[in-house]
Design a protein around this motif. Sequence first.
Motif, PDB file in Angstrom:
ATOM      1  N   ASN A  15     -92.088 -66.698 -81.658  1.00 35.13           N
ATOM      2  CA  ASN A  15     -92.327 -68.077 -82.054  1.00 35.13           C
ATOM      3  C   ASN A  15     -92.408 -68.267 -83.569  1.00 35.13           C
ATOM      4  N   PHE A  16     -91.972 -67.271 -84.330  1.00 39.19           N
ATOM      5  CA  PHE A  16     -92.101 -67.373 -85.772  1.00 39.19           C
ATOM      6  C   PHE A  16     -91.206 -68.479 -86.338  1.00 39.19           C
ATOM      7  N   VAL A  17     -90.213 -68.957 -85.550  1.00 42.58           N
ATOM      8  CA  VAL A  17     -89.316 -70.008 -86.010  1.00 42.58           C
ATOM      9  C   VAL A  17     -89.877 -71.401 -85.737  1.00 42.58           C
ATOM     10  N   ASN A  18     -91.098 -71.477 -85.224  1.00 43.84           N
ATOM     11  CA  ASN A  18     -91.696 -72.772 -84.896  1.00 43.84           C
ATOM     12  C   ASN A  18     -92.970 -72.973 -85.717  1.00 43.84           C
ATOM     13  N   PRO A  19     -92.852 -73.396 -86.980  1.00 47.14           N
ATOM     14  CA  PRO A  19     -94.037 -73.593 -87.823  1.00 47.14           C
ATOM     15  C   PRO A  19     -94.999 -74.637 -87.261  1.00 47.14           C
ATOM     16  N   ALA A  20     -94.469 -75.675 -86.630  1.00 49.58           N
ATOM     17  CA  ALA A  20     -95.329 -76.732 -86.096  1.00 49.58           C
ATOM     18  C   ALA A  20     -96.243 -76.206 -85.006  1.00 49.58           C
ATOM     19  N   LYS A  21     -95.706 -75.355 -84.145  1.00 45.30           N
ATOM     20  CA  LYS A  21     -96.514 -74.787 -83.065  1.00 45.30           C
ATOM     21  C   LYS A  21     -97.569 -73.835 -83.620  1.00 45.30           C
ATOM     22  N   MET A  22     -97.216 -73.083 -84.651  1.00 41.24           N
ATOM     23  CA  MET A  22     -98.186 -72.193 -85.276  1.00 41.24           C
ATOM     24  C   MET A  22     -99.325 -72.983 -85.914  1.00 41.24           C
ATOM     25  N   MET A  23     -98.993 -74.095 -86.565  1.00 42.69           N
ATOM     26  CA  MET A  23    -100.025 -74.916 -87.199  1.00 42.69           C
ATOM     27  C   MET A  23    -100.921 -75.581 -86.157  1.00 42.69           C
TER      28      MET A  23
END
Length: 277
Positions: free
Chosen positions: A238-246
């Motif tokens: 999921n490193f390509v999904n900054p929004a989900k990480m935030m």
Amino acid sequence: MMHRTKRKNFIVVTLASLIAILFLLPLVWMVFTSFKTLSESMSSAAILPKTWTLENYIDIFSSTSDAPIIRWIFNTALITAIGTILVVAIDILAAYALARLRVPGKKVIMGMIVAALTIPGIVTLFPAFYLFKSMNLLDTFFPLILPYTASTMGVFLVYNFLLSFPRDLEEAAYIDGATQWQILRHVIFPSIKPVATTLGIITFMAIYNDYLWPSLVVNTNEMKTISLGIATLIQGANFVNPAKMMASTVIATIPAIIVFLFANKYFVQSITNSGIK
């Protein structure tokens, strides 16, 4: 003179406000990014999202998510609660025994505690890891809780507070027929509450934010803590999904903020109080 003082206060307040905004800016960016779409979070550096969405939060809490954040929060809450309670309780009892009771070798014990404060915590990680590995306790709650059951810093902190605590109050309670436990509960603890709360906050934050130790003793996704789980999101698929990480980081930050705001007044009291009420 008054105008000069007002001007000086205005400058100090302005500088303090600018510094506060500077420190809060990453937190604000984190919150707003969590409401962005995937494409916008990867292409836009603007703070405010153009299109607001709850998709990231819905995806995190969905049953099909590859990031079981509810399980991670449960693990973290359980470990943090038990660890904090044990540290505060054991440290207060140990400090009270050293400060008030006739303990053989008291000076030697205190010397060992002070010496232990100088040892970096990272030095004990691998011996503790091999100890739990030899007992086949990895990937369980035991290695996540047992290392947090006591703190030499907490014993030292409470011990020094009790040295300045007037014995007259305890002697008066003895005369009135109070037992050792009643004195500890009704005389010592109310006065030591700010110190105990400060110790609890420090312990809570240390356990809640710990990443290195859980990364050594936990392998399965179901046993991860919230900090370890978020690191998985960053390092994994999921490193390509900054929004989900935030969004995950926002969820992980909320409990720590709530605890700190709730106990903030006791934290300030422990720093400012130099006497006994």
